[in-house]
Design a protein around this motif. Sequence first.
Motif, mmCIF file in Angstrom:
data_model
loop_
_atom_site.group_PDB
_atom_site.id
_atom_site.type_symbol
_atom_site.label_atom_id
_atom_site.label_comp_id
_atom_site.label_asym_id
_atom_site.label_seq_id
_atom_site.Cartn_x
_atom_site.Cartn_y
_atom_site.Cartn_z
ATOM 1 N N ASP A 125 0.768 -1.129 -0.030
ATOM 2 C CA ASP A 125 -0.069 0.054 -0.047
ATOM 3 C C ASP A 125 0.709 1.066 -0.003
ATOM 4 N N ALA A 126 0.572 2.148 -0.868
ATOM 5 C CA ALA A 126 1.335 3.367 -0.946
ATOM 6 C C ALA A 126 1.515 3.935 0.293
ATOM 7 N N ASN A 127 0.533 4.269 1.241
ATOM 8 C CA ASN A 127 0.594 4.946 2.150
ATOM 9 C C ASN A 127 1.547 4.425 3.485
ATOM 10 N N SER A 128 1.242 2.951 3.406
ATOM 11 C CA SER A 128 2.211 2.328 4.342
ATOM 12 C C SER A 128 3.512 2.306 3.756
ATOM 13 N N LEU A 129 3.823 2.438 2.680
ATOM 14 C CA LEU A 129 5.071 2.260 1.896
ATOM 15 C C LEU A 129 5.830 3.600 2.246
ATOM 16 N N GLY A 130 5.033 4.758 2.058
ATOM 17 C CA GLY A 130 5.798 6.034 2.304
ATOM 18 C C GLY A 130 5.888 6.160 3.758
ATOM 19 N N GLY A 159 -6.014 3.712 13.530
ATOM 20 C CA GLY A 159 -5.911 2.451 14.330
ATOM 21 C C GLY A 159 -6.433 2.611 15.656
ATOM 22 N N TYR A 160 -6.538 3.815 16.166
ATOM 23 C CA TYR A 160 -7.307 4.208 17.317
ATOM 24 C C TYR A 160 -8.829 3.957 17.133
ATOM 25 N N LEU A 161 -9.431 4.165 15.976
ATOM 26 C CA LEU A 161 -10.990 3.972 15.713
ATOM 27 C C LEU A 161 -10.957 2.368 15.751
ATOM 28 N N TRP A 162 -10.002 1.688 15.192
ATOM 29 C CA TRP A 162 -10.047 0.431 15.013
ATOM 30 C C TRP A 162 -10.325 -0.355 16.325
ATOM 31 N N VAL A 163 -9.214 0.324 17.492
ATOM 32 C CA VAL A 163 -9.302 -0.274 18.691
ATOM 33 C C VAL A 163 -10.851 -0.041 19.479
ATOM 34 N N LEU A 164 -11.195 1.203 19.059
ATOM 35 C CA LEU A 164 -12.411 1.571 19.998
ATOM 36 C C LEU A 164 -13.420 0.784 19.390
ATOM 37 N N THR A 165 -13.581 0.564 18.086
ATOM 38 C CA THR A 165 -14.735 -0.228 17.422
ATOM 39 C C THR A 165 -14.586 -1.552 17.637
ATOM 40 N N VAL A 215 1.069 8.458 11.881
ATOM 41 C CA VAL A 215 0.953 7.435 10.909
ATOM 42 C C VAL A 215 -0.480 6.545 11.173
ATOM 43 N N ASN A 216 -0.775 6.191 12.510
ATOM 44 C CA ASN A 216 -1.620 5.423 12.869
ATOM 45 C C ASN A 216 -3.044 6.351 12.815
ATOM 46 N N MET A 217 -3.012 7.343 12.527
ATOM 47 C CA MET A 217 -4.137 8.396 12.483
ATOM 48 C C MET A 217 -4.808 8.169 10.913
ATOM 49 N N SER A 218 -3.936 7.856 10.018
ATOM 50 C CA SER A 218 -4.524 7.580 8.543
ATOM 51 C C SER A 218 -4.243 6.341 8.055
ATOM 52 N N VAL A 219 -3.587 5.489 8.535
ATOM 53 C CA VAL A 219 -3.595 3.883 8.226
ATOM 54 C C VAL A 219 -3.373 3.090 9.615
ATOM 55 N N THR A 220 -4.035 1.861 9.450
ATOM 56 C CA THR A 220 -4.145 1.131 10.555
ATOM 57 C C THR A 220 -2.815 0.377 10.948
ATOM 58 N N TRP A 221 -1.969 0.924 11.736
ATOM 59 C CA TRP A 221 -0.562 0.409 12.163
ATOM 60 C C TRP A 221 -0.472 -0.406 13.441
ATOM 61 N N HIS A 222 -1.750 -0.428 14.127
ATOM 62 C CA HIS A 222 -1.823 -0.977 15.412
ATOM 63 C C HIS A 222 -1.163 -2.354 15.432
ATOM 64 N N SER A 223 -1.165 -2.962 14.422
ATOM 65 C CA SER A 223 -0.806 -4.682 14.338
ATOM 66 C C SER A 223 0.567 -4.687 13.290
ATOM 67 N N ARG A 224 1.321 -3.496 13.431
ATOM 68 C CA ARG A 224 2.453 -3.355 12.706
ATOM 69 C C ARG A 224 3.618 -3.736 13.533
#
Length: 399
Positions: free
Chosen positions: A154-159, A309-315, A358-367
């Motif tokens: 994914d371009a966002n994760s790569l960048g 990532g934060y919304l991921w954990v909350l939901t 970064v975790n606010m625009s992509v889900t990096w909580h499990s990276r």
Amino acid sequence: MSNISPLPIVRFAFYAFVFTIPLETLDVGLEKGVLSVSSVVGYLFITIAFLQPKATFGELPRPLWFFAAYLLVFVSQGIWQLLDITPGLVGRLSTTIQMVVLFWISYNLFRHERVIIGTLLSLSAGCVVLSVLQVSGTAADTIAGGRVSALSQDANSLGSMLGVGLLALLGLAYGRASQEGNIGWLAWVGFACLAAGIVLSGSRGAFFSLAIGIMCLAARPGNSAVQVKIWISMALALSVLVLAAYQNDAVRMRWERTFSEGHMSGREQIMPEAWNMFIQAPISGWGPGNHIIELANRFGRKQLDPHNGYLWVLTETGLVGAIPYFFALWLCLRSAWRARHGPEGSLPLALLVCVCLVNMSVTWHSRKILWMVLAYSVASETFLSKRWSYARAPGATTN
């Protein structure tokens, strides 16, 4: 501070694992979606880590207890959800457990300065290789809007990954109190390569996170001459990044659409809906796996990532899991802030702020990279604690 130094085989296995993290989607003949070069090397490293458990598992950092509480909630809900056989749930359960264990091991290894330097250099080297593959076109993928990725990432994760590598290089040269002066020129060579890759990725989140991280590098206390040198270097780095991004038509147009239209590639619709889901089930959430299915249903899809990532954990786990998770993050941030007065300087803070943004625009909580930076932030404070203990010891002298 542990007196047990990691064995060379443990250290170099760790470096090899870190080097492969940016290249985890590299096709080396393994089954895609199941095994990656990073996971294989990671399993090998964990196996080697058991050769010296006192050095790799010896200490339990305080945030680990709260991450473990989050993990307990996650696993408890996940086991219950297994009755519904939610797609991919077993893999996510396994990954989350592995990330907490990685945090534990990394913390113990990062309490040794030699390991920190070797790890940051290995990470930066892996990022440079990834950027070369992208910029040279060897393994590049051109996606919508003229953006360029590599290795099917994914371009966002790569960048964002390249941004972390770039920040680690600059931090080694300018962020730590014990600066690695002999890599100053290497840092700028790496900067040019990594900056080119970040611009080509067209990731606004990566660019913003890196810019704030670079600013945090200048937060290191020091004498005026050192501070001036750091500020000039960081201002130069930011200027080059901004100029390079402005010269790229695809990147400039994405920023213009963001400022003029509020366009965020669909996040402006997905994130508010994810927040509504949290409001509807604030205590226990929607359950692992179910939360991305529920979010997808609201947009007529099968599965949908909240891109935060934060919304991921909350939901996913609701406040029951989010409270210990966020408190552990706060403990890590506090350690990184305090560590500015120690030998690691502002680098832990810069890296932690960067990955958190970064975790606010992509889900990096499990990276893997997020959990390693969290471990580095907590471990960096132990150097400061050792300094205070020595200063208070009977017979200690000060200059």
